[in-house]
Design an enzyme around this catalytic site. Sequence first.
Site, mmCIF file in Angstrom:
data_model
loop_
_atom_site.group_PDB
_atom_site.id
_atom_site.type_symbol
_atom_site.label_atom_id
_atom_site.label_comp_id
_atom_site.label_asym_id
_atom_site.label_seq_id
_atom_site.Cartn_x
_atom_site.Cartn_y
_atom_site.Cartn_z
ATOM 1 N N HIS A 104 -87.901 -71.922 -89.880
ATOM 2 C CA HIS A 104 -87.519 -72.133 -88.257
ATOM 3 C C HIS A 104 -86.874 -73.605 -87.991
ATOM 4 O O HIS A 104 -87.065 -74.506 -88.904
ATOM 5 C CB HIS A 104 -88.973 -71.993 -87.482
ATOM 6 C CG HIS A 104 -90.125 -72.938 -88.027
ATOM 7 N ND1 HIS A 104 -90.142 -74.068 -87.365
ATOM 8 C CD2 HIS A 104 -91.109 -72.718 -88.847
ATOM 9 C CE1 HIS A 104 -91.346 -74.635 -88.112
ATOM 10 N NE2 HIS A 104 -91.969 -73.791 -88.626
ATOM 11 N N HIS A 116 -90.925 -75.692 -83.821
ATOM 12 C CA HIS A 116 -91.835 -76.931 -83.922
ATOM 13 C C HIS A 116 -91.830 -77.659 -85.340
ATOM 14 O O HIS A 116 -90.762 -77.298 -86.059
ATOM 15 C CB HIS A 116 -93.250 -76.052 -83.852
ATOM 16 C CG HIS A 116 -93.744 -75.191 -85.044
ATOM 17 N ND1 HIS A 116 -93.317 -73.987 -85.211
ATOM 18 C CD2 HIS A 116 -94.543 -75.619 -86.189
ATOM 19 C CE1 HIS A 116 -93.817 -73.506 -86.156
ATOM 20 N NE2 HIS A 116 -94.551 -74.276 -87.027
ATOM 21 N N GLU A 135 -89.157 -78.984 -90.892
ATOM 22 C CA GLU A 135 -89.764 -78.745 -92.265
ATOM 23 C C GLU A 135 -88.599 -78.493 -93.191
ATOM 24 O O GLU A 135 -88.823 -78.452 -94.347
ATOM 25 C CB GLU A 135 -90.389 -77.390 -92.075
ATOM 26 C CG GLU A 135 -91.953 -77.889 -91.224
ATOM 27 C CD GLU A 135 -92.590 -76.540 -90.716
ATOM 28 O OE1 GLU A 135 -92.539 -75.508 -91.153
ATOM 29 O OE2 GLU A 135 -93.091 -76.644 -89.590
#
Length: 280
Positions: A104, A116, A135
């Site tokens: 994501h 997030h 990430e």
Amino acid sequence: MKVFVSVDMEGISGLTDPEEMRAGGRGYERGCELMTGDANAAIRAAFDAGATEVVVTDSHSSGKNLRADLIDERCTLIRGPYKPMRMGEGLDPSFDAALYVGYHARAGTPGGVLNHTWMGSEIRDLYLNGEIAGEIRLMAAYAGSLGVPVALVAGDDAACAEAREVLGDVTTVAVKKGCGRYAAELIPPARAQQLVYDATGRALAGLDRARPYTVPAPYTLGVDWASTSIAHACSIVPGVKLAGPRMTEFTTDDYEQIVGLLGVWSTIAGEVGCTGLHYG
């Protein structure tokens, strides 16, 4: 050929609701099946492309989401909480490629489904050597520190755009298009999983052109936390300094320490945040 597959959940086909990501939430069990379906598409494609070994790590939350009874029986599955390298557990320099499935976009990305960074709300922004990182950048740099290229990123369209921004000409496959943080225009899972399979095959066929994403050492991890209490609690870890009221920083020449420390910080932040996050 040896292939590593890291599987997160927010970027899995068919999923948009936080309840579907949380054990006990409405739709979670079905979400685990869909997550396993996307993972299997990449695993099957890797073996069809000539892989002799595929190692899969469950990279979402507790690490107990992929269905061990439904995962492709030819792979090795790493699951469970508190893995030292979290999303990168099991990766080492012997691998030829890393595949990131179900990923994501970083926190604050407009239209990024369930966007997030590392934690749900405790982290406002994360920085790697001064560059804002989600990430994708964080774990691509981990793979790169081991000499392993990221060959594929699969997730929503915002995650794919972020992957191309960070990694350049990497193969991406968007299984949904965000209409907001909690809504998306979905490609039905059966078709989305075929797209993941096809993209994985293309990525591994062109592996000779892939290059590891490298960040020069020393590595500095900076986190802008959601509260002063989390920052102060995380700053007691040896080697960590407060770089602002809500900012912690850590510098090292060993990238494993970056990933490992972020896991420790997230454990601390989860405890502190649960008791007083709304006070800031």
